[in-house]
Design a protein around this motif. Structure first.
Motif, PDB file in Angstrom:
ATOM      1  N   MET B  37      42.479  43.196  41.980  1.00  0.00           N
ATOM      2  CA  MET B  37      41.534  42.821  40.917  1.00  0.00           C
ATOM      3  C   MET B  37      40.543  41.761  41.438  1.00  0.00           C
ATOM      4  N   GLU B  38      41.048  40.844  42.215  1.00  0.00           N
ATOM      5  CA  GLU B  38      40.199  39.801  42.793  1.00  0.00           C
ATOM      6  C   GLU B  38      39.174  40.431  43.750  1.00  0.00           C
ATOM      7  N   ASP B  39      39.642  41.368  44.594  1.00  0.00           N
ATOM      8  CA  ASP B  39      38.731  42.071  45.521  1.00  0.00           C
ATOM      9  C   ASP B  39      37.608  42.753  44.752  1.00  0.00           C
ATOM     10  N   ILE B  40      38.001  43.420  43.654  1.00  0.00           N
ATOM     11  CA  ILE B  40      37.028  44.172  42.857  1.00  0.00           C
ATOM     12  C   ILE B  40      35.972  43.235  42.275  1.00  0.00           C
ATOM     13  N   LEU B  41      36.431  42.103  41.716  1.00  0.00           N
ATOM     14  CA  LEU B  41      35.484  41.175  41.084  1.00  0.00           C
ATOM     15  C   LEU B  41      34.519  40.583  42.112  1.00  0.00           C
ATOM     16  N   LYS B  42      35.033  40.326  43.307  1.00  0.00           N
ATOM     17  CA  LYS B  42      34.161  39.800  44.376  1.00  0.00           C
ATOM     18  C   LYS B  42      33.060  40.797  44.733  1.00  0.00           C
ATOM     19  N   ILE B  43      33.447  42.067  44.902  1.00  0.00           N
ATOM     20  CA  ILE B  43      32.439  43.081  45.242  1.00  0.00           C
ATOM     21  C   ILE B  43      31.438  43.230  44.103  1.00  0.00           C
TER      22      ILE B  43
END
Lengths: 246, 246
Positions: B37-43
Motif C-alpha cells: 500500500m505504501e509503494d502504491i501511494l508513493k507511485i
C-alpha cells in the motif's frame, strides 16, 4: 452431518468411488439424460439412490455451479496417516505424498487435489486447523478428484516427523537464499512435497523440517506463481522423475 | 472507456508498468499505508494521480476482492501481433509465445497469464471472439501480470499461420491418439504453445495446424488436469528446456 455435492464430474466421481453415504440425488427436470448425466443416473439406479427431478431454482439455492445436479452425501471421508502409509506399502512404489501448509483459497486447494490425484500421489495431508478443509466447494474445484485421494487432516509438523521416520525425503516449495532449483533436486525416492500458503509460503517450523527447499525458476517481473500452479509443477516434475527412473 | 482495477498487486503492477491512463485512486480510509500500500501511494504521488480515502463500502460496490484499493484506468492495452514479433527480435532469444484457444474461465485465463509472464513468453494471443477478454477480473486473477505481458486479440488460425511463417514450431496441448508425451518434445527453438478450452480441448482446425500435439503424462483416475495447470506445466517445461539449452 450431510452435505450437497454439485456438478457433473464431482457427483460422478463421488458415486463411482463409493467412500461416502448417499442420501438423495436431485436433477434439473429440464436436463437431458445424456453423457455424464446418463452415467450418473445409471449408477444411481444400480445403487438404489432416490432420484428427484426438480426445478432449476432448487439447485441454484444449493450451489451456484450445480450443472443441473446435486447429490446429498455424508461429509468428506478423511483417512488417518496410517491408511496413506498402507497404500504406499501396497503400491510397491516409493512414497509420494503431498503436504499442504495453510492453503487458504478453496479453488487452489481443489486444483492441487486434482493435480495430486492425476500425478499419482499416495495421499495428501492438510492442516487440522485454520486452513480450508475438504468442503463441497473444494470437491467441486477438484473436479471430484478428492473422492479418489486419501486425505488426512492433522498437525503438519507431526505429519512431517512421521513421514521422515518412514524414510521420506521432504522437499518444501519456497523462495529463499537456501533454496535450490527444482530441476536440480532428485525427486525419485520416498518423497513428501510441501506446499505453503499463497503469499506467505511455508511457516518457519515447517520450513526447518524440510530436507530441501526448492524454487521454481522464474524469469518474469511479477513476484510469484499461483500456489496451486507451483505445487502442480513440483508434482509433475516428481511424477516424471519417478516414472523415468523406475 | 474506463474500468476499475482492484487488489494490491494488480494496482501496483498497473502503476509500475504505465501502459494505461490513470484517472483516480481510491483507498479504504482505515487501511494503513504499509508494505505494498505504501509503494502504491508513493507511485500515485509521483505520478500526480488524485487519491481519495473512502469508506470500505464504496470499494465493495466496485469489486468483491478489493483489498482496500481501486484504481480507475483506461481499458486493457491490447497490442497487435507485430509488437510481439518485435519483442521476439529485440530479445535475441528464440520466439516463445502462448496461444489461447477458447479458455472460458476468467480465473484460468488469469492464472495462465501469470505463468506466461513468469516463464518469460514474448507475448500471448487470445481469440477475438467468444472467449474471455482481459477484464478487470482477469487482471486480478493474473495478480497484475497482464500489465507486463503483450497480449493480442485476433483470429487464432490466422495467428498460427503468421507465427509459422516466422518459423514457429507449434505445439498444441491435448489428448488424442496422435499425441506425444510433453517430455519427448523438444521445446527449445522458436515455439508457440497452444492451450485449448476446459473440457473440449483444441478446436479441430486449430489442432490440424499444430506441428505437434503434446499430452501431459497422467496416472490418476480423474479425466484431466485443470486447463491453467496443464498450460502452466507446458510453459515451465519449455522455459527449463530453453534455459538449459541456451
Amino acid at each position: 452431518m450431510k452435505e450437497w455435492i454439485t456438478g457433473r464430474n464431482p457427483v460422478y466421481e463421488c458415486l463411482r468411488v463409493e467412500r461416502r453415504h448417499f442420501f438423495k440425488l436431485l436433477i434439473n427436470k429440464s436436463s437431458s439424460a445424456k453423457g455424464r448425466m446418463e452415467d450418473i443416473l445409471k449408477i444411481a439406479q444400480r445403487k438404489q439412490i432416490s432420484v428427484e427431478a426438480v426445478d432449476k431454482n432448487v439447485l441454484s439455492k444449493i450451489a451456484e455451479h450445480h450443472q443441473g445436479i446435486a447429490l446429498e452425501t455424508s461429509v468428506y471421508p478423511y483417512t488417518d496417516i496410517n491408511a496413506i502409509l498402507d497404500r504406499v506399502e501396497q503400491s510397491k512404489n516409493p512414497m509420494f505424498i503431498l503436504v499442504i501448509d495453510q492453503i487458504q483459497d478453496m479453488q487452489n486447494l481443489g486444483t492441487l487435489i486434482r493435480s495430486a490425484e492425476i500425478f499419482g500421489v499416495h495421499g495428501m495431508i492438510i492442516p487440522a486447523r485454520r486452513a480450508a478443509g475438504i468442503t463441497p466447494a473444494v470437491v467441486n474445484a477438484s473436479s471430484g478428484a478428492s473422492e479418489h485421494l486419501l486425505i488426512t487432516q492433522m498437525n503438519i509438523n507431526q505429519a512431517i516427523d512421521e513421514l521422515k521416520q518412514k524414510g521420506a525425503w521432504v522437499v518444501g516449495l519456497d523462495m529463499d537464499d537456501s533454496a535450490e532449483s527444482l530441476e536440480e533436486i532428485n525427486l525419485d525416492g520416498s518423497l513428501a512435497v510441501v506446499v505453503g500458503s499463497e503469499g506467505h509460503g511455508l511457516r518457519r517450523l515447517v520450513r526447518e523440517k524440510c530436507d530441501h527447499i526448492a524454487y521454481i525458476p522464474m524469469m518474469g517481473k511479477v513476484a510469484s506463481l499461483n500456489a496451486a500452479v507451483a505445487g502442480s509443477i513440483a508434482l509433475y516434475r516428481a511424477a516424471v522423475n519417478r516414472k523415468i527412473n523406475s
